[in-house]
Design a protein around this motif. Structure first.
Motif, short mmCIF file in Angstrom:
data_model
loop_
_atom_site.label_atom_id
_atom_site.label_comp_id
_atom_site.label_asym_id
_atom_site.label_seq_id
_atom_site.Cartn_x
_atom_site.Cartn_y
_atom_site.Cartn_z
N SER A 1 0.70 -1.42 -0.35
CA SER A 1 -0.14 -0.13 0.24
C SER A 1 0.45 1.53 -0.15
O SER A 1 0.62 1.95 -0.97
CB SER A 1 -0.99 0.17 1.52
OG SER A 1 -0.36 0.31 2.63
N ALA A 2 2.01 1.13 0.61
CA ALA A 2 2.70 2.50 0.85
C ALA A 2 3.80 2.26 -0.90
O ALA A 2 3.66 3.55 -0.89
CB ALA A 2 4.14 2.21 1.65
N LEU A 3 4.09 1.25 -1.49
CA LEU A 3 4.35 1.60 -2.52
C LEU A 3 3.62 1.40 -3.87
O LEU A 3 4.21 2.55 -4.62
CB LEU A 3 5.10 0.14 -3.12
CG LEU A 3 6.37 -0.30 -2.45
CD1 LEU A 3 6.47 -1.63 -1.87
CD2 LEU A 3 7.94 0.45 -2.46
N SER A 4 2.66 1.69 -3.70
CA SER A 4 1.52 2.16 -4.47
C SER A 4 1.24 3.58 -4.47
O SER A 4 0.82 4.86 -5.80
CB SER A 4 0.40 1.61 -4.74
OG SER A 4 -0.63 2.13 -3.13
N SER A 5 1.76 4.25 -3.67
CA SER A 5 1.60 6.00 -4.05
C SER A 5 3.37 6.15 -4.31
O SER A 5 3.32 7.77 -5.19
CB SER A 5 1.72 6.48 -2.56
OG SER A 5 0.58 6.02 -1.58
N LEU A 6 4.07 5.31 -4.78
CA LEU A 6 4.94 6.19 -5.79
C LEU A 6 4.57 6.37 -7.11
O LEU A 6 4.26 5.90 -7.36
CB LEU A 6 6.34 4.99 -5.79
CG LEU A 6 6.71 5.15 -3.92
CD1 LEU A 6 7.82 3.90 -4.24
CD2 LEU A 6 7.65 6.18 -3.60
N ASN A 7 5.63 7.61 -7.38
CA ASN A 7 5.93 8.01 -8.46
C ASN A 7 6.79 8.02 -9.62
O ASN A 7 6.65 7.30 -10.78
CB ASN A 7 5.34 9.55 -8.90
CG ASN A 7 4.89 9.72 -8.32
OD1 ASN A 7 3.33 9.59 -8.56
ND2 ASN A 7 4.17 11.29 -8.02
N ASN A 8 8.19 6.49 -8.83
CA ASN A 8 8.83 6.94 -9.13
C ASN A 8 9.62 4.80 -8.04
O ASN A 8 9.54 5.25 -7.31
CB ASN A 8 10.37 7.91 -9.19
CG ASN A 8 9.89 8.76 -9.59
OD1 ASN A 8 10.13 10.32 -9.51
ND2 ASN A 8 10.84 8.85 -10.92
N GLN A 9 10.14 4.19 -9.19
CA GLN A 9 10.70 3.38 -8.74
C GLN A 9 12.69 3.11 -8.23
O GLN A 9 12.63 3.93 -9.04
CB GLN A 9 10.40 1.74 -9.20
CG GLN A 9 9.27 2.39 -9.39
CD GLN A 9 8.00 1.77 -8.94
OE1 GLN A 9 8.55 0.55 -8.00
NE2 GLN A 9 7.27 2.72 -8.47
N GLY A 10 12.97 1.80 -7.79
CA GLY A 10 13.96 2.42 -7.98
C GLY A 10 15.10 2.78 -6.54
O GLY A 10 14.23 3.25 -5.69
N ALA A 11 16.20 3.63 -7.02
CA ALA A 11 16.56 4.30 -6.21
C ALA A 11 16.11 5.57 -5.68
O ALA A 11 15.88 5.89 -4.36
CB ALA A 11 18.27 4.63 -6.40
N HIS A 12 15.30 5.96 -6.92
CA HIS A 12 14.83 7.42 -6.97
C HIS A 12 13.64 7.38 -5.79
O HIS A 12 13.22 8.05 -4.90
CB HIS A 12 14.36 7.83 -7.96
CG HIS A 12 14.05 9.84 -8.08
ND1 HIS A 12 14.47 10.72 -7.44
CD2 HIS A 12 12.84 10.07 -7.74
CE1 HIS A 12 14.05 11.88 -7.50
NE2 HIS A 12 12.74 11.20 -7.68
#
Length: 575
Positions: free
Chosen positions: A451-462
Motif C-alpha cells: 500500500s505504501a509502494l503504490s503511492s510512489l511516482n518513481n521506482q528504484g533508488a529514486h
C-alpha cells in the motif's frame, strides 16, 4: 557556478550577520523581562492575558512541570484543530464550500501543525476553508513556533543558573514570545508581502477567461498574513499546494529573498542570545560559526550539482555536438523567475531550518542536489534549525562533543563550568536515537508495504529516496517533501503523524530533563586543564561530531538512495 549565484549567497550571509546581534539583544531583553521599545504598548495586553488565563508569571516551574504544561497545551490545541477541520463545512468564512476534512488527514494535519512540522498531505486551496487556514493553521503557526523558542529559553536557563530548581514559567514564556517577538515581526512581514503583490482578502474564488478562451479558477484568501508567520516561525505550510513556488505566495525574486531571510532570522539571533545569557559571547559565535560553515557547504554542493545539470541530457548535445554541461543547468521543477542559484539557496535554508517551505520541487533535483536537503534534516535540524529547536538541538551535539573531548584528555567533561555526567549523555543519546528509530524503521516498513509502494511516482533508488525523505522530513519536523509521493493515504497519514510526534517530543522532553539536571549543578571556574568550548578548535570538533554521527547513522540508507541514483545516472540510467 556563476558570479550572480555566489553574490546572492554572500549578500544573504551578510544580512543574517547584520541582524543577528540586534535581534539577539532584543530577545535577551524579552526573556529576562526587561523593558523594550514595545513594552509601553504590549505590557497592558500582557497583563490582561495573565489575568484572564490566571497565569502567575512569578511562579516558576521545575522541568517536569514545564514539560507537562507544554504537552498539555499541545494536546488541547491539537484536538481543537482536529475539530475545526472536521466541522469546517458549517463554520464561517468558507466561500468555496469546502467539505469536512477526512478523519485520518485531519489527525495528520493537526499533529503536523502543532509540532511545527506543517507536513501537508493535501492541496490547501482545494481542502481548507479560510476559517481553517486562519483560526486553525495560522494560529498554530504562532503557538508551535512560540513553544520551540520557549523550550530553548528554558534550556538556556538550565545551563546558566546555578544550584537552582526551576527553568522559568512556560505560560509566561509562551505569551511573551508570541506578543513581543512573533506578532510584531509577522505584522511587518505581512505589510511587506502585501506591498509586493501577495494577496490578502476574504473574497470568493475568481473565475477568469484566459487568452486561449479557457476558464480558470483563481484561489483567493488571507495569504500574506499566513506567509509571514510561516517563514518567521519556520513553519513552512503553504496556503497553496505549490507553496512558495506559487506567485500568489511568492510573486517576485525580492519576496523570495526576504522569505529566506525570515527563515534564519530568529534561529541565528538565538545564538547571540545564548552568548549573552551565558555571559560569554564567544560561545554564541562558535555556534553561529559552526552553523554557517555547514550551511555554506550544503549550499555550494547543491548549487554546483544543479548548475551542472543532468549528464544524460548533456550527452545528447545541441545539433549533435556533445556539451560539457546541460544548457542552463537543471531547471526542471524550478521557477524561471528565481533561477538555479536562488532555488539552491532556498532549498538549503529551508531544510537547514525546520521550515519546509519550498519554491521548487526537490523531487526534480539531481540526486546529489536532492541529497543535501535530506542530509540537512538528518543531522537533526541544527544548522540554524527551527525557531528554538535549532539551538537546543545543537546543544545536544555540544554535550556529545564535550563528552568526547573529555574522553580524549582523560578528564570529566564539563560545559560552561558544569560537569557533564552519564545522565546527561544518556538523555542526549535518547534524543538522537529516537529520531533515527522512526526514520529507518518506518522507511524500511514502507519499502516492503504494497500500500505504501503504490503511492510512489518513481521506482528504484529514486523511489527509495522519496520514501526516506518523507520520514526524514516528518521526524525532523521540517514538512518539505520530494513531491513525488502521494502521502494522503491511511498508511502515510498515520505513520508520519507518529513520526512527527516522536521527532518533536522525544527531543524536547530529554533536553528539558538535561536542563533540569544542569540547573541544579554548581558552576565552577575553569581550571588549567579545562577544554575550552569558545575556540575555533572546539568548533571544528563539533563539526566533526555532527558529521560523523549523521554519516554513520544514515550513510547506508543514503547509499541505497541518492548516492546509488547518482552513480546510475552517470551510467546512463534514470528513474
Amino acid at each position: 557556478m556563476t558570479f550572480n549565484g555566489i553574490f546572492q549567497f554572500l549578500i544573504f550571509l551578510a544580512v543574517i550577520l547584520l541582524v543577528t546581534k540586534p535581534l539577539g539583544i532584543y530577545l535577551t531583553k524579552v526573556f529576562t523581562n526587561e523593558r523594550t521599545f514595545l513594552s509601553r504598548i504590549l505590557s497592558p495586553l500582557e497583563r490582561l492575558i495573565y489575568k484572564l488565563c490566571r497565569i502567575r508569571p512569578d511562579q516558576e516551574m521545575r522541568w517536569t512541570v514545564y514539560s507537562a504544561s507544554m504537552i498539555g497545551f499541545t494536546v488541547v490545541s491539537t484536538i481543537l484543530l482536529y475539530v475545526i477541520m472536521r466541522t469546517q463545512n458549517v463554520l464561517p468564512f468558507n466561500p468555496a464550500g469546502m467539505p469536512n476534512v477526512a478523519p485520518d488527514l485531519s489527525f495528520n494535519t493537526a499533529v503536523s501543525f502543532t509540532t511545527n512540522t506543517n507536513w501537508q498531505a493535501y492541496s490547501g486551496e482545494s481542502t481548507m476553508s479560510y476559517f481553517t487556514q486562519m483560526a486553525g493553521l495560522a494560529f498554530h503557526n504562532f503557538t508551535s513556533a512560540a513553544i520551540g523558542i520557549s523550550i530553548a529559553v528554558a534550556v538556556v536557563r538550565g545551563f546558566v543558573r546555578s544550584s537552582a530548581q526551576t527553568l522559568g514559567n512556560f505560560w509566561t514564556d509562551l505569551v511573551r514570545c508570541s506578543l513581543y517577538v512573533l506578532l510584531p515581526l509577522s505584522i511587518l512581514g505581512t505589510i511587506f508581502f502585501v506591498s509586493q503583490g501577495v494577496i490578502q482578502n476574504l473574497s470568493p474564488y475568481q473565475t477568469i477567461t484566459t487568452l486561449e478562451g479557457a476558464k480558470q479558477t483563481l484561489t483567493m484568501g488571507p495569504v500574506a498574513s499566513q506567509e509571514a508567520i510561516k517563514m518567521i516561525g519556520t513553519n513552512g505550510g503553504g496556503f497553496f499546494n505549490a507553496n512558495s513556488a506559487h506567485p500568489f505566495e511568492n510573486p517576485t525574486p525580492t519576496t523570495s529573498f526576504v522569505q529566506v531571510i525570515f527563515i534564519f532570522l530568529i534561529p541565528a539571533s538565538l545564538t547571540y542570545f545564548f552568548g549573552r545569557m551565558v555571559k560569554d559571547q564567544k560561545q554564541g559565535w562558535i555556534l553561529f560559526g559552526v552553523m554557517s560553515f555547514l550551511f555554506s557547504v550544503g549550499f555550494f554542493v547543491t548549487y554546483s550539482s544543479e548548475q551542472s545539470g543532468n549528464p544524460i541530457i548533456s550527452s545528447l548535445g545541441v545539433n549533435q555536438r556533445q556539451m560539457e554541461t546541460q544548457a542552463g543547468g537543471n531547471m526542471e521543477g524550478k521557477e524561471v523567475r528565481f533561477g538555479i542559484a536562488h532555488t539552491a539557496l532556498f532549498a538549503t535554508a529551508t531544510t537547514d531550518a525546520s521550515c519546509g517551505a519550498v519554491n521548487s520541487m526537490h523531487d526534480s533535483f539531481t540526486p546529489i542536489g536532492g541529497m543535501v536537503p535530506m542530509i540537512n534534516i538528518m543531522l537533526g535540524e541544527i544548522i540554524f534549525g527551527g525557531v528554538g529547536s535549532g539551538l537546543y538541538g545543537m546543544l545536544i551535539f555540544v554535550l556529545l562533543a564535550v563528552f568526547i573531548a573529555g574522553l580524549m584528555v582523560g578528564r570529566t567533561p564539563e560545559y560552561l563550568g558544569k560537569k557533564i555526567g552519564a545522565k546527561e549523555i544518556k538523555l542526549a543519546v535518547l534524543a538522537l536515537l529516537s529520531m533515527v528509530f522512526v526514520i529507518l524503521g518506518f522507511s524500511g516498513w514502507a519499502s516492503v508495504n504494497p500500500s505504501a509502494l503504490s503511492s510512489l511516482n518513481n521506482q528504484g533508488a529514486h523511489g527509495l529516496s522519496e520514501i526516506l525523505y518523507t520520514f526524514v522530513s516528518s521526524a525532523g519536523n521540517n514538512g518539505s517533501a520530494f513531491a513525488g509521493l502521494n502521502a494522503n493515504t491511511m498508511f502515510y497519514n498515520i505513520t508520519t503523524a507518529i513520526t512527527m510526534l516522536v521527532g518533536r517530543f522525544f527531543v524536547i522532553v530529554p533536553i528539558l530533563a538535561i536542563a533540569g539536571s544542569m540547573v541544579k549543578k554548581v558552576s565552577t571556574a575553569p581550571s588549567p586543564g579545562t577544554f575550552l568550548t569558545n575556540t575555533p578548535l572546539f568548533g571544528a570538533l563539533l563539526v566533526m561530531v555532527i558529521l560523523i554521527i549523521g554519516g554513520l547513522t544514515f550513510f547506508p540508507a543514503l547509499s541505497l538512495g541518492p548516492i546509488l541514483e547518482h552513480l546510475m545516472m552517470g551510467a546512463g540510467k534514470l528513474f
